[in-house]
Write a protein that holds these residues in place. Sequence first.
Motif, PDB file in Angstrom:
ATOM      1  N   PRO A  40       0.806  -1.299  -0.108  1.00 20.03           N
ATOM      2  CA  PRO A  40      -0.098  -0.005   0.039  1.00 20.03           C
ATOM      3  C   PRO A  40       0.659   1.199  -0.004  1.00 20.03           C
ATOM      4  CG  PRO A  40      -0.020  -0.919   2.329  1.00 20.03           C
ATOM      5  CD  PRO A  40       0.662  -1.929   1.458  1.00 20.03           C
ATOM      6  N   MET A  50      -2.126   3.639  -0.619  1.00 22.02           N
ATOM      7  CA  MET A  50      -3.667   3.311  -0.169  1.00 22.02           C
ATOM      8  C   MET A  50      -4.286   4.625   0.378  1.00 22.02           C
ATOM      9  SD  MET A  50      -4.539   0.412   2.521  1.00 22.02           S
ATOM     10  CE  MET A  50      -3.940  -0.898   1.554  1.00 22.02           C
ATOM     11  N   GLU A  81       6.239  -5.740   2.525  1.00 19.38           N
ATOM     12  CA  GLU A  81       4.862  -5.866   2.769  1.00 19.38           C
ATOM     13  C   GLU A  81       4.210  -7.167   3.308  1.00 19.38           C
ATOM     14  OE1 GLU A  81       5.449  -7.732  -1.247  1.00 19.38           O
ATOM     15  OE2 GLU A  81       6.147  -6.163   0.141  1.00 19.38           O
ATOM     16  N   VAL A 240      -2.893  -1.977   8.543  1.00 17.35           N
ATOM     17  CA  VAL A 240      -3.555  -1.094   7.324  1.00 17.35           C
ATOM     18  C   VAL A 240      -4.472  -0.121   7.866  1.00 17.35           C
ATOM     19  CG1 VAL A 240      -5.393  -1.604   5.548  1.00 17.35           C
ATOM     20  CG2 VAL A 240      -3.615  -3.367   6.039  1.00 17.35           C
ATOM     21  N   GLU A 241      -5.312  -0.637   8.941  1.00 16.56           N
ATOM     22  CA  GLU A 241      -6.138   0.173   9.738  1.00 16.56           C
ATOM     23  C   GLU A 241      -6.405  -0.135  11.198  1.00 16.56           C
ATOM     24  OE1 GLU A 241     -10.424   2.461   8.364  1.00 16.56           O
ATOM     25  OE2 GLU A 241      -9.877   0.474   7.443  1.00 16.56           O
ATOM     26  N   ALA A 256      -8.838  -3.867   2.777  1.00 19.32           N
ATOM     27  CA  ALA A 256      -7.447  -3.825   1.895  1.00 19.32           C
ATOM     28  C   ALA A 256      -7.123  -5.094   1.494  1.00 19.32           C
ATOM     29  CB  ALA A 256      -6.454  -3.435   3.129  1.00 19.32           C
ATOM     30  N   CYS A 257      -7.724  -6.262   1.846  1.00 19.46           N
ATOM     31  CA  CYS A 257      -6.944  -7.569   1.495  1.00 19.46           C
ATOM     32  C   CYS A 257      -7.555  -8.026  -0.074  1.00 19.46           C
ATOM     33  CB  CYS A 257      -7.455  -8.901   2.402  1.00 19.46           C
ATOM     34  SG  CYS A 257      -6.792  -8.498   4.031  1.00 19.46           S
ATOM     35  N   CYS A 263      -7.402 -11.493   6.341  1.00 22.94           N
ATOM     36  CA  CYS A 263      -7.210 -10.721   7.271  1.00 22.94           C
ATOM     37  C   CYS A 263      -6.439 -11.401   8.346  1.00 22.94           C
ATOM     38  CB  CYS A 263      -8.373 -10.056   7.836  1.00 22.94           C
ATOM     39  SG  CYS A 263      -8.300  -8.811   9.120  1.00 22.94           S
ATOM     40  N   ARG A 273      -3.864  -6.705   9.375  1.00 19.94           N
ATOM     41  CA  ARG A 273      -3.096  -6.750   8.144  1.00 19.94           C
ATOM     42  C   ARG A 273      -3.674  -7.697   7.346  1.00 19.94           C
ATOM     43  NH1 ARG A 273       2.592  -7.603  11.624  1.00 19.94           N
ATOM     44  NH2 ARG A 273       2.642  -5.556  12.495  1.00 19.94           N
ATOM     45  N   CYS A 274      -2.950  -8.094   6.012  1.00 23.42           N
ATOM     46  CA  CYS A 274      -3.450  -8.802   5.146  1.00 23.42           C
ATOM     47  C   CYS A 274      -2.223  -9.759   4.904  1.00 23.42           C
ATOM     48  CB  CYS A 274      -3.799  -8.160   3.985  1.00 23.42           C
ATOM     49  SG  CYS A 274      -5.308  -6.805   3.868  1.00 23.42           S
ATOM     50  N   TYR A 285      -1.958  -6.984  -0.785  1.00 20.28           N
ATOM     51  CA  TYR A 285      -2.813  -6.051  -0.897  1.00 20.28           C
ATOM     52  C   TYR A 285      -3.052  -5.396  -2.342  1.00 20.28           C
ATOM     53  CZ  TYR A 285      -1.155  -5.636   3.646  1.00 20.28           C
ATOM     54  OH  TYR A 285      -0.643  -5.888   5.200  1.00 20.28           O
TER      55      TYR A 285
END
Length: 474
Positions: A40, A50, A81, A240-241, A256-257, A263, A273-274, A285
């Motif tokens: 991202p 992202m 990543e 990611v968030e 995001a994945c 996830c 995360r992914c 991502y």
Amino acid sequence: MWVFLLMMLLLLWPVAASTARSVAKPGCQEKCGNVSVPYPFGILEPSCAMNDYFFLNCNSTDEGHPELLFRINIPVSDISELEATVTLRIYAAFSCYNKTGIKTNFFSQWITLGSGPFMFSNTRNIFTAIGCDTLALVTNFESTYGAACLSLCTEYVEMSDANTCSGSGCCQTSIPMGLKSVYYSLSSSYNYTNVSDFNHCGFAFLADKSSLNISDWQLSRTPKYGNDAYATDVVIEWVVENKTCEQAKANTSAYACGPNADCTYPESGQGYRCSCNEGFEGNPYLKDGCQDINECEGKNPCQEGTCKNTIGDYKCRCPLGKYGDGKTRCTGVGIVTIISAVAASFFLVIICLLLYINCTKRRKEKNFKENGGKFLKNQRAADEGEMDEIEAVSELAKACLNSMGVNRPTIKLVSDRLAMLNEHTQKSWIQQNNDETDYLLGETSQSPRKEADQPMTPSQTVISFQIENYTDSI
């Protein structure tokens, strides 16, 4: 000819180019200098990242070389990543004194990662201090965390990678999970006056444990400035968030994945995360980032049999004649074993057929001698014993030729019986020669004779040779 080759090259060019997977968002630059910038993250255009948190600067240095920067001026040396990490180059703090104990220069380091998705890695980093009169402090801006590291010594200590940094010449302490800001500084108890002959400065820094070399930090080191200033690799982690996986999946437009990814949670438990699903690899991502792994390339992963790749997995085909999944084991009798057994059975039949022919020939020879009447009286006892053996081997040969194989004897049994026949035949021939001699002389010979070994007939030699070679091979 050349036109045809050129056309083929042009047709294959997109295929060859597509094999190199890009880690960046389609249409975006994926490198700044020699540092890869995977999505991202993005550079040059905000749409390549992202969101704003992942947008990085790619500026030119004074020498004109591109340099990737985190925030405003922190150099980036690596982004992963897969591990969800960014490696930064951060200058070390220092404090120096002259022989009279006056502070000549110093530098205290402070860094904040903001309220975004980044945090200092507590598993990768270690706080370290170097010096013989050094007290190093590390805290955060919110003053909710603080730790100290004290290093003392009265004589020169050689800094080496074997040094445990337990307080003599250097010391270390850990940092807590989820730390978003750090401030580290140094102080001294005696301003280095008692160690000024070999140590004038103390250093403090956060560093990646895997890249830290204590041998680089000798006690005689003095600070440098500008581009030559001493810096260490510091690892920061990201999510990611700051949401749970359930919350993230509920908002499909912001999730995001990508496909074939799922996830996951970091060790800190903050955000998500992914990661690519098992059997896939790549950038989780991106829309088509997670690609199938061909497990059959290179070393065969099957315990037995051949490998066949499938989407996200692989299958193992057991050898012909066996069954099972092949990943653990195959059961049953393989075609190679079956062929070997058939070959052995066929070979046994051939040997037994030769035995039968040989026995028939021997029986005819005996009948001829008996009908001729010569030496009939003297050789009858020996012939009767040999005939018994011939009849026994003949019956054995008939059993070998049993097409159903139910009562078929083993090769070992055939070999043993043939050896007995050869031995009996040799004794019979010796006795026959003695009887002929006695008849011609007109008397019974009682004197000892040297019994010379008599050669076998050609058919016996061939059969014996074949049996011995075959039994030796199995």
